[in-house]
Design an enzyme around this catalytic site. Structure first.
Site, PDB file in Angstrom:
ATOM      1  N   GLU A  95       0.852  -1.198   0.000  1.00 29.85           N
ATOM      2  CA  GLU A  95       0.000   0.000   0.000  1.00 29.85           C
ATOM      3  C   GLU A  95       0.883   1.241   0.000  1.00 29.85           C
ATOM      4  OE1 GLU A  95      -3.243  -0.321   2.921  1.00 29.85           O
ATOM      5  OE2 GLU A  95      -2.974  -2.479   2.832  1.00 29.85           O
TER       6      GLU A  95
ATOM      7  N   HIS B 250      -8.924   9.150   3.622  1.00 30.58           N
ATOM      8  CA  HIS B 250      -8.552   8.067   2.697  1.00 30.58           C
ATOM      9  C   HIS B 250      -8.834   8.565   1.290  1.00 30.58           C
ATOM     10  CE1 HIS B 250      -8.156   4.245   0.723  1.00 30.58           C
ATOM     11  NE2 HIS B 250      -7.768   3.685   1.853  1.00 30.58           N
TER      12      HIS B 250
ATOM     13  N   ARG C 245      -0.678   8.708   1.848  1.00 30.91           N
ATOM     14  CA  ARG C 245      -2.070   9.166   1.756  1.00 30.91           C
ATOM     15  C   ARG C 245      -2.257  10.668   1.789  1.00 30.91           C
ATOM     16  NH1 ARG C 245      -5.226   4.848   5.365  1.00 30.91           N
ATOM     17  NH2 ARG C 245      -4.827   3.234   3.843  1.00 30.91           N
TER      18      ARG C 245
ATOM     19  N   HIS D   6     -11.087   9.285   7.513  1.00 30.13           N
ATOM     20  CA  HIS D   6     -10.828   7.842   7.669  1.00 30.13           C
ATOM     21  C   HIS D   6     -10.206   7.483   9.013  1.00 30.13           C
ATOM     22  CE1 HIS D   6      -9.948   3.807   6.281  1.00 30.13           C
ATOM     23  NE2 HIS D   6      -8.647   3.964   6.514  1.00 30.13           N
TER      24      HIS D   6
ATOM     25  N   ARG E  15      -0.348   8.753   9.180  1.00 28.11           N
ATOM     26  CA  ARG E  15      -0.212   7.305   9.386  1.00 28.11           C
ATOM     27  C   ARG E  15       0.034   6.571   8.069  1.00 28.11           C
ATOM     28  NH1 ARG E  15      -4.002   2.805   9.045  1.00 28.11           N
ATOM     29  NH2 ARG E  15      -5.488   4.318   8.261  1.00 28.11           N
TER      30      ARG E  15
HETATM   31  P1  FAD Z   1     -12.639   0.032  16.827  1.00 29.02           P
HETATM   32  O1  FAD Z   1     -12.359  -1.168  16.046  1.00 29.02           O
HETATM   33  O2  FAD Z   1     -13.312   1.148  16.153  1.00 29.02           O
HETATM   34  O3  FAD Z   1     -13.522  -0.380  18.092  1.00 29.02           O
HETATM   35  C1  FAD Z   1     -14.077   0.598  18.936  1.00 29.02           C
HETATM   36  C2  FAD Z   1     -15.092  -0.063  19.847  1.00 29.02           C
HETATM   37  O4  FAD Z   1     -15.464   0.829  20.880  1.00 29.02           O
HETATM   38  C3  FAD Z   1     -16.380  -0.458  19.155  1.00 29.02           C
HETATM   39  O5  FAD Z   1     -16.736  -1.735  19.634  1.00 29.02           O
HETATM   40  C4  FAD Z   1     -17.385   0.570  19.656  1.00 29.02           C
HETATM   41  O6  FAD Z   1     -18.710   0.119  19.687  1.00 29.02           O
HETATM   42  C5  FAD Z   1     -16.866   0.798  21.065  1.00 29.02           C
HETATM   43  N1  FAD Z   1     -17.268   2.068  21.648  1.00 29.02           N
HETATM   44  C6  FAD Z   1     -17.028   3.320  21.182  1.00 29.02           C
HETATM   45  N2  FAD Z   1     -17.548   4.231  22.019  1.00 29.02           N
HETATM   46  C7  FAD Z   1     -18.111   3.558  23.044  1.00 29.02           C
HETATM   47  C8  FAD Z   1     -18.823   3.942  24.200  1.00 29.02           C
HETATM   48  N3  FAD Z   1     -19.085   5.222  24.490  1.00 29.02           N
HETATM   49  N4  FAD Z   1     -19.276   2.979  25.034  1.00 29.02           N
HETATM   50  C9  FAD Z   1     -19.059   1.668  24.757  1.00 29.02           C
HETATM   51  N5  FAD Z   1     -18.415   1.244  23.662  1.00 29.02           N
HETATM   52  C10 FAD Z   1     -17.936   2.181  22.827  1.00 29.02           C
HETATM   53  N6  FAD Z   1      -6.304  -0.109   9.484  1.00 29.02           N
HETATM   54  C11 FAD Z   1      -5.343  -0.970   9.087  1.00 29.02           C
HETATM   55  O7  FAD Z   1      -4.307  -1.073   9.745  1.00 29.02           O
HETATM   56  N7  FAD Z   1      -5.528  -1.734   7.962  1.00 29.02           N
HETATM   57  C12 FAD Z   1      -6.645  -1.665   7.201  1.00 29.02           C
HETATM   58  O8  FAD Z   1      -6.776  -2.372   6.217  1.00 29.02           O
HETATM   59  C13 FAD Z   1      -7.664  -0.745   7.585  1.00 29.02           C
HETATM   60  N8  FAD Z   1      -8.782  -0.613   6.843  1.00 29.02           N
HETATM   61  C14 FAD Z   1      -9.781   0.202   7.293  1.00 29.02           C
HETATM   62  C15 FAD Z   1     -10.975   0.265   6.576  1.00 29.02           C
HETATM   63  C16 FAD Z   1     -12.028   1.013   7.051  1.00 29.02           C
HETATM   64  C17 FAD Z   1     -13.308   1.102   6.258  1.00 29.02           C
HETATM   65  C18 FAD Z   1     -11.891   1.718   8.269  1.00 29.02           C
HETATM   66  C19 FAD Z   1     -13.024   2.525   8.813  1.00 29.02           C
HETATM   67  C20 FAD Z   1     -10.702   1.679   8.974  1.00 29.02           C
HETATM   68  C21 FAD Z   1      -9.634   0.921   8.496  1.00 29.02           C
HETATM   69  N9  FAD Z   1      -8.435   0.853   9.191  1.00 29.02           N
HETATM   70  C22 FAD Z   1      -7.459  -0.001   8.772  1.00 29.02           C
HETATM   71  C23 FAD Z   1      -8.283   1.498  10.498  1.00 29.02           C
HETATM   72  C24 FAD Z   1      -8.494   0.444  11.582  1.00 29.02           C
HETATM   73  O9  FAD Z   1      -9.548  -0.399  11.192  1.00 29.02           O
HETATM   74  C25 FAD Z   1      -8.821   1.072  12.913  1.00 29.02           C
HETATM   75  O10 FAD Z   1      -7.902   2.063  13.233  1.00 29.02           O
HETATM   76  C26 FAD Z   1      -8.790   0.010  14.008  1.00 29.02           C
HETATM   77  O11 FAD Z   1      -9.602  -1.063  13.651  1.00 29.02           O
HETATM   78  C27 FAD Z   1      -9.240   0.604  15.317  1.00 29.02           C
HETATM   79  O12 FAD Z   1      -9.413  -0.428  16.247  1.00 29.02           O
HETATM   80  P2  FAD Z   1      -9.879  -0.072  17.711  1.00 29.02           P
HETATM   81  O13 FAD Z   1      -9.990  -1.352  18.445  1.00 29.02           O
HETATM   82  O14 FAD Z   1      -9.013   0.978  18.272  1.00 29.02           O
HETATM   83  O15 FAD Z   1     -11.326   0.607  17.510  1.00 29.02           O
HETATM   84  C1  SIN Z   2      -7.179   0.333   3.030  1.00 29.26           C
HETATM   85  O1  SIN Z   2      -7.412  -0.857   2.909  1.00 29.26           O
HETATM   86  O2  SIN Z   2      -6.956   1.095   2.084  1.00 29.26           O
HETATM   87  C2  SIN Z   2      -7.178   0.913   4.396  1.00 29.26           C
HETATM   88  C3  SIN Z   2      -5.890   0.649   5.029  1.00 29.26           C
HETATM   89  C4  SIN Z   2      -5.693   1.530   6.228  1.00 29.26           C
HETATM   90  O3  SIN Z   2      -6.471   2.426   6.493  1.00 29.26           O
HETATM   91  O4  SIN Z   2      -4.690   1.303   6.903  1.00 29.26           O
END
Ligand code: FAD
Ligand code: SIN
Length: 525
Positions: A113, A241, A288, A349, A384
């Protein structure tokens, strides 16, 4: 009734689930999630997770690429630590049941990527996040020490403020005792107390009109910690993104993974002309911040409201095999990616900043850890690198868990926490006010605090937001709480932090690009 546990986890994305699994053999875990357990940013991750797997890749190369993307603002020792642990943590994820795609020789198939100088992204087709959550959810649901509270909404972390003290940011030793949690099924606010608490609430894409994030991404954890006077940093670095599917009928926006550019897809204008060579020698695979700004600029030049991603020159069978979700999604809208260019547009994003933590995930508030997208470790700096966020979340959740396990027995649960005081509140029937204010905030942020900013735009955004902030606080004080009202309040806090941190900058760097401090050719075109 007050609920007690050794560990309290707020959030059920990769961060919350990994932490819960790592601490659960040592003590009781309460895990709360504001909707259903799988719903999270993690679930929608497409491209995959970056890690150093085989030569010619090396830790040194991955570190260098990350530092380059971060534009000199990464914390190098954190970058080294996270990338250095990547092979071990990936092995953990695989041992917990996650399946990544492999080649015929059994080696993992690695994608590439923007910003990466090597192929190093482990993935599961184009739905890596769904596969990670599938595996982790199963383990978490099976674990006898983990009690799961779905559809429970954390409102505030409990500190000395709730014991009657005036807590300012200079208050010595702010401590977290647990959280107040709204159970919308009963309308009651419950008290969850714990020895060690992890904030794992993810991102805040919902502060903008267009985002790839699901609707849960309202920055709740960052807002709660900010209100509790914990340290939050680097919020000006909001990543757009470059390629979300241009589809006015769908919110949140559907992502077209950067991995498809790693596979050879090329950005073009609507009339089929390549343009990325004007901005960066890495063309469509530049980092990005560069690609999103270039697209923004091309749209301004042409007056078009999107650009295109061309996959038509790629091997069709491989394309469909590697990106089945994108193929199906586009086909459902009448776009056959084998023959048609995909209309794409940048969308909010990822928030690079967040709750400031140390190398063990400790926040500035005693007993409170933070990890994943709501945290700021210094890994991402001003921009990032793709697929580094799942890696950071995985490594930091593990480090926080190890630290919490070592320390939780030295901490007592604080017994004298008062229950939530809802006296004087009345039923709030003004949903229209909440929805309208939310739209206003999103529009302010999109129009004035997007990919290209200026001092004037930021000041205007600040003044407009201030009015909505005051109106919402008035509504909050007198209303019986609902998740929507709490989310609006959090969105306003996070938007405020993004603007405030952006206003403090006197340069353009990475994801913060200001017309007042620009030396690049973007604005000259
Ligand atoms: P999240 O996975 O967002 O989890 C947050 C949790 O907190 C959820 O369960 C939510 O319900 C809960 N929550 C929030 N507020 C509250 C509250 N007040 N009370 C109780 N629960 C709450 N990153 C990569 O490295 N590679 C990728 O390929 C990639 N692709 C992506 C594609 C998309 C479409 C998106 C949106 C993001 C992508 N990212 C990617 C970024 C990555 O997915 C996120 O940064 C990462 O998953 C965040 O994980 P997390 O556990 O910190 O939060
Ligand atoms: C993507 O698959 O393009 C998202 C990857 C990322 O946000 O790290």
């Amino acid at each position: 009734m007050q609920k007690r546990s050794d560990f309290l986890v707020i959030g059920s994305g990769i961060t919350g689930l990994i932490f819960a699994l790592k601490v659960a053999d040592k003590g009781k875990v309460n895990l709360i999630s504001k909707t259903t357990l799988p719903e999270s940013n993690t679930r929608y991750a497409q491209g995959g997770i970056a890690a150093v797997m085989y030569p010619p890749d090396s830790i040194e190369k991955h570190v260098k690429d990350t530092l380059d993307c971060g534009r000199g603002l990464c914390n190098e020792s954190i970058v080294r630590l996270i990338i250095g642990e990547s092979p071990d943590r990936i092995r953990d994820l695989i041992n917990l049941g996650t399946q990544f795609d492999t080649d015929h020789d059994g080696k993992y198939n690695l994608g590439r990527e923007g910003g990466h100088s090597e192929y190093r992204v482990l993935h599961h087709k184009d739905n890596t996040g769904q596969e990670i959550i599938r595996a982790l959810e199963k383990k978490v649901r099976e674990h006898p020490n983990i009690e799961i509270f779905e559809n429970h909404f954390a409102i505030e972390i409990i500190t000395q403020h709730h014991l009657g003290h005036v807590v300012t940011k200079h208050f010595p030793g702010i401590k977290c005792y647990g959280t107040y949690v709204l159970n919308p099924a009963t309308g009651k606010v419950e008290t969850f107390l714990a020895k060690k608490i992890l904030m794992a609430t993810g991102g805040a894409g919902m502060i903008y009109n267009n985002t790839t994030n699901p609707i849960i991404a309202t920055g709740d954890g960052v807002a709660m910690v900010h209100r509790a006077r914990g340290i939050v940093e680097n919020m000006e670095f909001v990543q757009f993104h470059p390629t979300s599917l241009y589809n006015l009928n769908q919110r949140p926006s559907f992502l077209i993974t950067e991995a498809i550019r790693g596979f050879g897809a090329v950005l073009k204008t609507l009339d089929g002309k390549e343009f990325m060579h004007k901005y960066d020698p890495r063309k469509s695979l530049a980092p990005r911040d560069v690609v999103a700004r270039a697209i923004d600029q091309e749209m301004k030049i042409s007056g078009d409201d999107h650009v295109c991603l061309d996959c038509t020159q790629l091997n069709s069978d491989e394309l469909i095999n590697k990106f089945p979700t994108i193929f199906e999604k586009c086909l459902s809208l009448g776009i056959d990616i084998r023959k048609d260019m995909i209309p794409v547009v940048p969308s909010a994003h990822y928030i690079c900043g967040g709750i400031k933590t140390d190398a063990f995930g400790k926040s500035s508030i005693i007993n409170l850890y933070a990890a994943g997208e709501c945290a700021s470790t210094g890994m991402h700096g001003a921009n990032r690198m793709a697929s580094n966020s799942l890696l950071e979340a995985l490594v930091m959740a593990n480090r926080a868990a190890e630290s919490a396990v070592q320390e939780f027995n030295k901490t007592e649960i604080y017994e004298n926490v008062p229950d939530w005081n809802a006296e004087g509140t009345v039923l709030n029937e003004e949903m229209i006010l909440i929805i309208q204010s939310l739209r206003e905030v999103q529009s302010i942020m999109s129009n004035y605090v997007g990919i290209v900013r200026s001092n004037l735009r930021l000041k205007r955004a600040f003044n407009r937001l201030n009015l909505i902030f005051r109106e919402t606080e008035e509504l909050y004080i007198k209303s019986i709480l609902s998740p929507r009202l709490c989310e609006l309040r959090n969105i306003i806090s996070v938007a405020y932090l993004v603007i405030k941190h952006a206003m403090k900058r006197t340069n353009s760097i990475g994801l913060h690009y200001s017309l007042d401090y620009s030396d690049s050719k973007i604005e000259d075109l």
